[in-house]
Motif scaffolding. Sequence first.
Motif, PDB file in Angstrom:
ATOM      1  N   ALA A  18       0.826  -1.212   0.000  1.00 48.71           N
ATOM      2  CA  ALA A  18       0.000   0.000   0.000  1.00 48.71           C
ATOM      3  C   ALA A  18       0.857   1.259   0.000  1.00 48.71           C
ATOM      4  CB  ALA A  18      -0.941  -0.006   1.201  1.00 48.71           C
ATOM      5  N   THR A  19       2.136   1.140   0.376  1.00 44.65           N
ATOM      6  CA  THR A  19       3.025   2.296   0.398  1.00 44.65           C
ATOM      7  C   THR A  19       3.822   2.426  -0.900  1.00 44.65           C
ATOM      8  OG1 THR A  19       4.972   1.131   1.310  1.00 44.65           O
ATOM      9  CG2 THR A  19       3.308   1.921   2.878  1.00 44.65           C
ATOM     10  N   CYS A  20       3.621   1.496  -1.837  1.00 50.33           N
ATOM     11  CA  CYS A  20       4.393   1.490  -3.078  1.00 50.33           C
ATOM     12  C   CYS A  20       3.644   2.174  -4.210  1.00 50.33           C
ATOM     13  CB  CYS A  20       4.743   0.055  -3.479  1.00 50.33           C
ATOM     14  SG  CYS A  20       5.832  -0.770  -2.299  1.00 50.33           S
ATOM     15  N   ASP A  21       4.402   2.728  -5.137  1.00 50.97           N
ATOM     16  CA  ASP A  21       3.809   3.425  -6.277  1.00 50.97           C
ATOM     17  C   ASP A  21       3.575   2.493  -7.460  1.00 50.97           C
ATOM     18  OD1 ASP A  21       4.063   6.335  -5.302  1.00 50.97           O
ATOM     19  OD2 ASP A  21       6.089   5.552  -5.036  1.00 50.97           O
ATOM     20  N   VAL A  22       4.445   1.492  -7.615  1.00 51.61           N
ATOM     21  CA  VAL A  22       4.364   0.547  -8.720  1.00 51.61           C
ATOM     22  C   VAL A  22       4.587  -0.854  -8.175  1.00 51.61           C
ATOM     23  CG1 VAL A  22       5.308  -0.129 -10.972  1.00 51.61           C
ATOM     24  CG2 VAL A  22       5.319   2.283 -10.287  1.00 51.61           C
ATOM     25  N   VAL A  23       3.802  -1.811  -8.661  1.00 56.80           N
ATOM     26  CA  VAL A  23       3.956  -3.206  -8.245  1.00 56.80           C
ATOM     27  C   VAL A  23       4.132  -4.067  -9.489  1.00 56.80           C
ATOM     28  CG1 VAL A  23       2.914  -5.164  -7.050  1.00 56.80           C
ATOM     29  CG2 VAL A  23       2.510  -2.839  -6.205  1.00 56.80           C
ATOM     30  N   ARG A  66      -2.194  -0.872  -9.019  1.00 56.71           N
ATOM     31  CA  ARG A  66      -0.960  -0.148  -9.357  1.00 56.71           C
ATOM     32  C   ARG A  66       0.061  -1.088  -9.973  1.00 56.71           C
ATOM     33  NH1 ARG A  66      -0.293   1.975  -3.429  1.00 56.71           N
ATOM     34  NH2 ARG A  66      -2.531   1.925  -3.701  1.00 56.71           N
ATOM     35  N   GLY A  67      -0.435  -2.200 -10.567  1.00 53.59           N
ATOM     36  CA  GLY A  67       0.446  -3.275 -10.994  1.00 53.59           C
ATOM     37  C   GLY A  67       0.831  -3.276 -12.459  1.00 53.59           C
ATOM     38  N   VAL A  68       1.960  -3.923 -12.714  1.00 50.33           N
ATOM     39  CA  VAL A  68       2.448  -4.217 -14.054  1.00 50.33           C
ATOM     40  C   VAL A  68       2.672  -5.721 -14.117  1.00 50.33           C
ATOM     41  CG1 VAL A  68       4.343  -3.925 -15.701  1.00 50.33           C
ATOM     42  CG2 VAL A  68       3.594  -1.987 -14.299  1.00 50.33           C
ATOM     43  N   HIS A  69       2.019  -6.371 -15.074  1.00 51.53           N
ATOM     44  CA  HIS A  69       2.208  -7.820 -15.218  1.00 51.53           C
ATOM     45  C   HIS A  69       3.563  -8.073 -15.869  1.00 51.53           C
ATOM     46  CE1 HIS A  69       1.335 -11.844 -17.249  1.00 51.53           C
ATOM     47  NE2 HIS A  69       1.419 -12.076 -15.952  1.00 51.53           N
ATOM     48  N   ALA A  70       4.577  -8.340 -15.041  1.00 50.74           N
ATOM     49  CA  ALA A  70       5.957  -8.455 -15.516  1.00 50.74           C
ATOM     50  C   ALA A  70       6.322  -9.918 -15.756  1.00 50.74           C
ATOM     51  CB  ALA A  70       6.904  -7.827 -14.499  1.00 50.74           C
ATOM     52  N   ASP A  71       5.497 -10.608 -16.513  1.00 46.60           N
ATOM     53  CA  ASP A  71       5.717 -12.033 -16.778  1.00 46.60           C
ATOM     54  C   ASP A  71       5.388 -12.314 -18.242  1.00 46.60           C
ATOM     55  OD1 ASP A  71       6.271 -14.742 -16.353  1.00 46.60           O
ATOM     56  OD2 ASP A  71       5.099 -14.827 -14.501  1.00 46.60           O
ATOM     57  N   VAL A  72       5.812 -13.482 -18.690  1.00 42.05           N
ATOM     58  CA  VAL A  72       5.525 -13.853 -20.076  1.00 42.05           C
ATOM     59  C   VAL A  72       4.037 -14.141 -20.236  1.00 42.05           C
ATOM     60  CG1 VAL A  72       7.849 -14.778 -20.451  1.00 42.05           C
ATOM     61  CG2 VAL A  72       6.032 -16.301 -19.623  1.00 42.05           C
ATOM     62  N   ARG A 164       8.572   4.256  -5.012  1.00 38.04           N
ATOM     63  CA  ARG A 164       8.786   2.939  -4.400  1.00 38.04           C
ATOM     64  C   ARG A 164       8.240   1.870  -5.342  1.00 38.04           C
ATOM     65  NH1 ARG A 164       9.544   2.952   1.321  1.00 38.04           N
ATOM     66  NH2 ARG A 164       8.437   0.971   1.466  1.00 38.04           N
ATOM     67  N   ILE A 165       9.080   0.921  -5.691  1.00 38.48           N
ATOM     68  CA  ILE A 165       8.713  -0.143  -6.621  1.00 38.48           C
ATOM     69  C   ILE A 165       8.762  -1.473  -5.893  1.00 38.48           C
ATOM     70  CG2 ILE A 165       9.297  -1.316  -8.781  1.00 38.48           C
ATOM     71  CD1 ILE A 165      10.684   1.297  -9.657  1.00 38.48           C
ATOM     72  N   ALA A 166       7.683  -2.231  -5.958  1.00 40.41           N
ATOM     73  CA  ALA A 166       7.633  -3.564  -5.351  1.00 40.41           C
ATOM     74  C   ALA A 166       7.695  -4.620  -6.451  1.00 40.41           C
ATOM     75  CB  ALA A 166       6.341  -3.733  -4.553  1.00 40.41           C
ATOM     76  N   VAL A 167       8.324  -5.742  -6.126  1.00 37.87           N
ATOM     77  CA  VAL A 167       8.409  -6.866  -7.060  1.00 37.87           C
ATOM     78  C   VAL A 167       7.809  -8.094  -6.371  1.00 37.87           C
ATOM     79  CG1 VAL A 167       9.916  -8.325  -8.444  1.00 37.87           C
ATOM     80  CG2 VAL A 167      10.496  -5.917  -8.107  1.00 37.87           C
TER      81      VAL A 167
END
Length: 201
Positions: A18-23, A66-72, A164-167
């Motif tokens: 919840a404290t991150c800008d991008v996930v 706030r997510g980016v699907h960073a997978d194939v 803040r970027i979360a992975v």
Amino acid sequence: MIHAGAAEYYAEISRRLATCDVVLFEGVRSPQSWLLTRSYAIAARRKRLGLVLQSDGLDYALVKSRGVHADVSAEQFAAAWAKVPVVQRLAILTFAPLYGVWVFLTGTRESIGRRMSTEEVESNKDVDFLESMPEFQEALVASRDAKLVEDLSSAVERNGANKRIAVIYGAGHMRAVSRLLTGKYQYRVVESEWITVFGYG
């Protein structure tokens, strides 16, 4: 991420997200990946272990907002999976659910915890295993690492140092993240924190 843990663990992860800008998050929707994840999905349903799955414990509404699907994609994964020798594919897809059943019947938090260790540098055992199954390594690790690194690079360059970027990815993929950040971007670790996945008590 660890894919099965205590409910409190996922609550704490959700609080930090919840404290991150991008996930950046992982996930491939395919029959093969569904079977592969049975190794821990079955085990986590043993009530005496008191564990929940990541898919149940994590606040995915927060992730996706706030997510980016960073997978194939499913198509990309299927293409890479098709290159794995047939005998290996059958063995892996058979072993994963059987292993889950074995842990369901015999596993304890202690025995599961002992198998969770992941080091930043691959051990000789890790290297030998990956070299013996290069197509499997490409499908499950290398191709997905490449997509994660690409999307993380974009996120870092687009958002700069003030975001803040979360992975949200399996722990084994953090080697690629660490190498990118400390190599290309010259990041240095200045602070670290442990979060308890589950206790043994």
